[in-house]
Scaffold this active site. Structure first.
Site, short mmCIF file in Angstrom:
data_model
loop_
_atom_site.label_atom_id
_atom_site.label_comp_id
_atom_site.label_asym_id
_atom_site.label_seq_id
_atom_site.Cartn_x
_atom_site.Cartn_y
_atom_site.Cartn_z
N ASN A 27 36.95 89.87 32.15
CA ASN A 27 36.94 88.72 31.25
C ASN A 27 37.35 87.52 32.10
O ASN A 27 38.51 87.41 32.51
CB ASN A 27 37.95 88.97 30.13
CG ASN A 27 37.70 88.22 28.85
OD1 ASN A 27 38.51 88.31 27.93
ND2 ASN A 27 36.62 87.48 28.74
N CYS A 97 44.14 84.16 23.66
CA CYS A 97 43.25 85.01 24.45
C CYS A 97 44.12 85.90 25.31
O CYS A 97 44.83 85.42 26.20
CB CYS A 97 42.33 84.15 25.32
SG CYS A 97 41.27 85.13 26.41
N GLU A 231 32.23 88.30 21.35
CA GLU A 231 33.23 87.30 20.99
C GLU A 231 32.56 86.06 20.40
O GLU A 231 31.58 85.56 20.95
CB GLU A 231 34.05 86.89 22.22
CG GLU A 231 34.93 87.99 22.78
CD GLU A 231 35.95 87.44 23.75
OE1 GLU A 231 36.66 86.47 23.38
OE2 GLU A 231 36.06 87.97 24.86
N ARG A 232 33.12 85.60 19.30
CA ARG A 232 32.60 84.36 18.70
C ARG A 232 32.79 83.22 19.70
O ARG A 232 33.81 83.13 20.39
CB ARG A 232 33.33 84.05 17.39
CG ARG A 232 34.83 83.83 17.56
CD ARG A 232 35.49 83.40 16.27
NE ARG A 232 36.91 83.12 16.50
CZ ARG A 232 37.71 82.55 15.62
NH1 ARG A 232 37.25 82.20 14.42
NH2 ARG A 232 38.98 82.32 15.90
N CYS A 240 38.11 92.08 26.07
CA CYS A 240 38.74 91.13 25.14
C CYS A 240 40.16 91.62 24.87
O CYS A 240 40.34 92.73 24.36
CB CYS A 240 37.94 91.03 23.85
SG CYS A 240 38.70 89.94 22.61
#
Length: 305
Positions: A27, A97, A231-232, A240
């Site tokens: 990520n 996050c 993920e939006r 995530c």
């Protein structure tokens, strides 16, 4: 102007800015040091930085700024020194996050901004406790998760496949789907072949009025889960952090597990662990790496109409 022209112009406006690149289990993030809060990052600048073909590339931007320079988090000044201003790749803001926070903490450590092994950082969801472990892992106290209280069961669809989802909030909204394949199909194979190039459909949409991250999960072994996530504001990502916490909570809920329990969450980008303590707080632990530093040199960008 075309969208490419707008992004070139946005990148050119950042000429000379020195940035860093890092990731937590794949990520990945652009780290923007702005200690005194002088930069007013626009959504277009964020999109330009995160563009994987015309910019640096990343799932989001982590702006590093002193907490006392940001009125938005003034209530956290007494407990934190640094604010993680997180922006999704589409330029929108998010409360938290998990993988980004670990990368943020790694940057603070390597930049000499935090010498302690335990401290808190400011986020839009509130102060987040950080622990640096001797093996290089970074652990975050992500706080408790919450499930839906109205008992509405959303359904998630991708093509011809549809599953019930479990709403979970771990700062960000999530819809966790335990993938159950049709007869004669292997769950892991089905998970690997899901088309996450588009946002999965969630019905009814009223369950998540501001959309949600969608996690698709397969049980590899007891307390070992395989995960893919859309993920939006970003799309599919290699991992995530808040999603891993949501998946752990959902699995513990469906397993009727004890309060104090830990799961290994394996995504395409790697493995993290999530444990729940006696206070129901979720602790996310995993790696975080700074891979590069870069100075934007976009003076040669050409604008086209």
């Amino acid at each position: 102007m075309t969208s490419h022209s707008l992004r070139d112009a946005a990148l050119r406006s950042l000429h000379g800015v020195h940035l860093f690149k890092g990731h937590g289990t794949g990520n990945d993030f652009v780290i923007y040091p702005d200690y005194d809060g002088c930069a007013d990052l626009t959504p277009e600048q964020v999109r330009a930085l995160c563009d994987r073909h015309r910019g640096i590339g990343g799932d989001g931007v982590l702006r590093v700024v002193r907490t006392d320079c940001v009125p938005e988090v003034a209530d956290q000044v007494s407990t934190t020194t640094w604010f993680m201003d997180y922006r999704n790749a589409d330029g929108s803001t998010a409360e938290m996050c998990g993988n980004g926070a670990r990368v943020f903490a790694r940057y603070l450590n390597l930049a000499g901004l935090e010498a302690a092994t335990t401290y808190a950082i400011a986020t839009r969801r509130g102060p987040t406790q950080v622990v640096h472990h001797d093996d290089g892992d970074i652990e975050l106290n992500m706080g408790p998760a919450a499930g839906a209280s109205d008992h509405v069961v959303p359904h998630v669809s991708i093509g011809d496949h549809q599953w019930p989802g479990l709403p979970v909030w771990t700062a960000n909204p999530h819809c966790v789907v335990f993938v159950e394949p049709p007869a004669q199909e292997n769950a892991s194979q089905l998970l690997a072949t899901l088309d996450l190039s588009r946002m999965p459909r969630i019905e009814p949409a009223s369950v998540f009025p501001e959309s949600a991250n969608v996690e698709f999960v397969v049980r590899a072994a007891p307390q070992h889960l395989l995960l893919r996530v859309h993920e939006r504001g970003v799309g599919e990502t290699m991992a995530c952090g808040t999603g891993a916490c949501a998946v752990m909570w959902a699995a513990a809920y469906t397993d009727d597990a004890p309060v104090e329990v830990a799961y290994q969450i394996e995504s395409p980008g790697g493995m993290v662990s999530v444990r729940r303590d006696a206070n129901h707080d979720l602790h996310l632990r995993g790696p975080a790496i700074i891979v590069a530093s870069v100075t934007i040199t976009a003076e040669s960008s050409q604008l086209t109409s």
